[in-house]
Design a protein around this motif. Structure first.
Motif: not given
Length: 441
Positions: A196-211, A281-288
């Motif tokens: 089994r293997a997975i990949s993400l559409g994007t590696a980062s996003g703001k809180p509440g974003d969907s990947v 890997a995924y990064v949550v970019i906190d721009d609060t």
């Protein structure tokens, strides 16, 4: 080594034995091992529209490193993508302070296994002057080995996100993909069945974003859980999808937990290595925005490397008598292992030995060398060292010591072993030397 460099160390100690007296010769040798190749490739970077400057076509210098260059099928390999020299620079005249850059990117797999690995780096950088060059940065991610053979790794597209006054992105794409190969791993068939293997559409996003999460080789028709991960623990982010008739999945996961650093997918009610994939890997970019009159105080813990040091390079075994033979005994030069990587990975220290070459073509078989390993853990270390089993070392090798995977690992460890070379009776007199090679992974 990790860190951004390869986490594999090889040291060779000379073991000497004679039929009448034991001598040793030579010095510790460090066999040459391939280092990640630094490569240059054409890159197209698009500055933020607010900068008012055209795209930048330049050259990126980068390299890829792995923590295991000889994995087995089913193993998870950690990949570090280091952009030594970005093609882009600070697009505005305003100087950028330290620790406002968050890099993300992709590593391209080739050879017997293809696809992209999402990688992400910490929000960590030196100050950047206005219109000055962006500093070097590193990003990490993982992939699961699915096929035995040579797997190539090439640097891919990357994005530099800056969080200062405004949230800005500078995406850089490979002009003529794929970029040159920087690293190659050689996978063996370890008898594992989880492909089994997975990949993400994007590696980062703001809180509440969907990947978007896509994957392959799941059980057809199986319910699959998508979940956020922080190290070895799951975060509050969770979703579900269903594998199609070909075992492929495609779903979305809303990432709201700021602790999330990766995404996994698995069949069943809970994570298992046998039916899971990731983390990617995924990064949550906190721009609060901060309340008026507040100041945000950031700190960081810098990950180190996995390394080892030997107390010496020669082992003197006791003499045995011609005609009688018997055990020629001694002690391994003490090895100190330091694991300052952080994260869930343990380590393994193994050894193998050559035949003992003597005068006139005489030799003592490598299988005649045995050891009784011991190891000690420094107080306060998260991991606990486990000695290998007593027995023959031989040319095939054996485990000297190890620590298990866990939610938190690391520490300092002292490794020793009692050595015994079983010298056959009437072995011709003279000096017999073999090379014991230790490998830390």
């Amino acid at each position: 080594m990790g860190s951004g460099t390869r986490r594999r160390h090889r040291w060779a100690a000379l073991l000497g034995a004679t039929a009448l007296a034991v001598t040793g010769g030579g010095a510790l040798a460090c066999p040459a091992s391939a280092e990640p190749q630094q490569v240059d490739f054409a890159t197209h970077c698009v500055p933020p529209p607010i900068a008012g400057i055209p795209p930048i076509d330049g050259t990126t210098t980068a390299k890829i490193a792995v923590d295991n260059a000889t994995p087995k099928v089913g193993d998870t390999v950690t990949v570090t993508y280091t952009v030594v020299k970005p093609a882009a620079s600070n697009p505005v005249d305003i100087a950028l302070p330290a620790d406002i850059m968050t890099p993300t990117g992709k590593v391209t797999l080739g050879g017997v296994q293809t696809g992209d690995i999402t990688v992400a780096g910490p929000k960590k950088n030196d100050p950047v002057p206005g219109k000055g060059a962006f500093p070097s940065f590193s990003m990490t991610g993982t992939f699961t080995v699915t096929t035995p053979g040579a797997i190539t790794l090439s640097p891919g597209d990357y994005n530099i996100h800056t969080s200062y006054i405004l949230e800005l992105d500078t995406p850089c794409t490979v002009t003529n993909p794929p970029a040159p190969v920087s690293e190659t791993v050689t996978a063996t068939d370890g008898g594992q069945t989880n492909n089994r293997a997975i990949s993400l559409g994007t590696a980062s996003g703001k809180p509440g974003d969907s990947v978007t999460v896509t994957g392959t080789n799941f059980t057809p028709g199986a319910a699959v859980t998508l979940a956020g991960r922080a190290g070895a623990a799951e975060t509050a982010d969770k979703g579900t999808t269903t594998a199609n008739a070909q075992g492929a999945i495609s779903g979305t996961l809303t990432v709201s937990d700021k602790a999330t650093t990766g995404v996994v997918a698995y069949e069943g009610s809970a994570w298992s290595d046998a039916k899971g994939a990731g983390p990617a890997a995924y990064v949550v970019i906190d721009d609060t925005p901060l309340p008026e009159g507040s100041q945000k105080v950031n700190s960081s813990v810098k990950a180190g490397t996995l390394s080892m040091i030997q107390a010496g390079d020669t082992v003197e075994l006791a003499a045995v008598d011609y005609g009688k033979g018997g055990f020629s005994r001694g002690s391994l030069q003490t090895v100190t292992v330091k694991d300052f990587r952080g994260g869930p990975a343990g380590w393994s220290l193994t050894g193998k030995v050559t035949d003992f070459a003597g005068p006139g073509g005489a030799k003592i078989d490598a299988a005649k060398l045995g050891w009784t390993p011991v190891c000690a853990t420094k107080t306060g270390s998260p991991s606990t060292c486990q000695p290998g089993s007593p027995g023959s070392v031989g040319s095939a090798g054996a485990t000297l010591a190890s620590t298990p995977n866990g939610a938190q690992t690391g520490g300092e460890f002292t490794v020793d072993a009692r050595l015994s070379l079983n010298v056959p009776a009437f072995t011709p007199p003279g000096t017999y030397s073999g090379v014991l090679t230790l490998t830390l992974t």
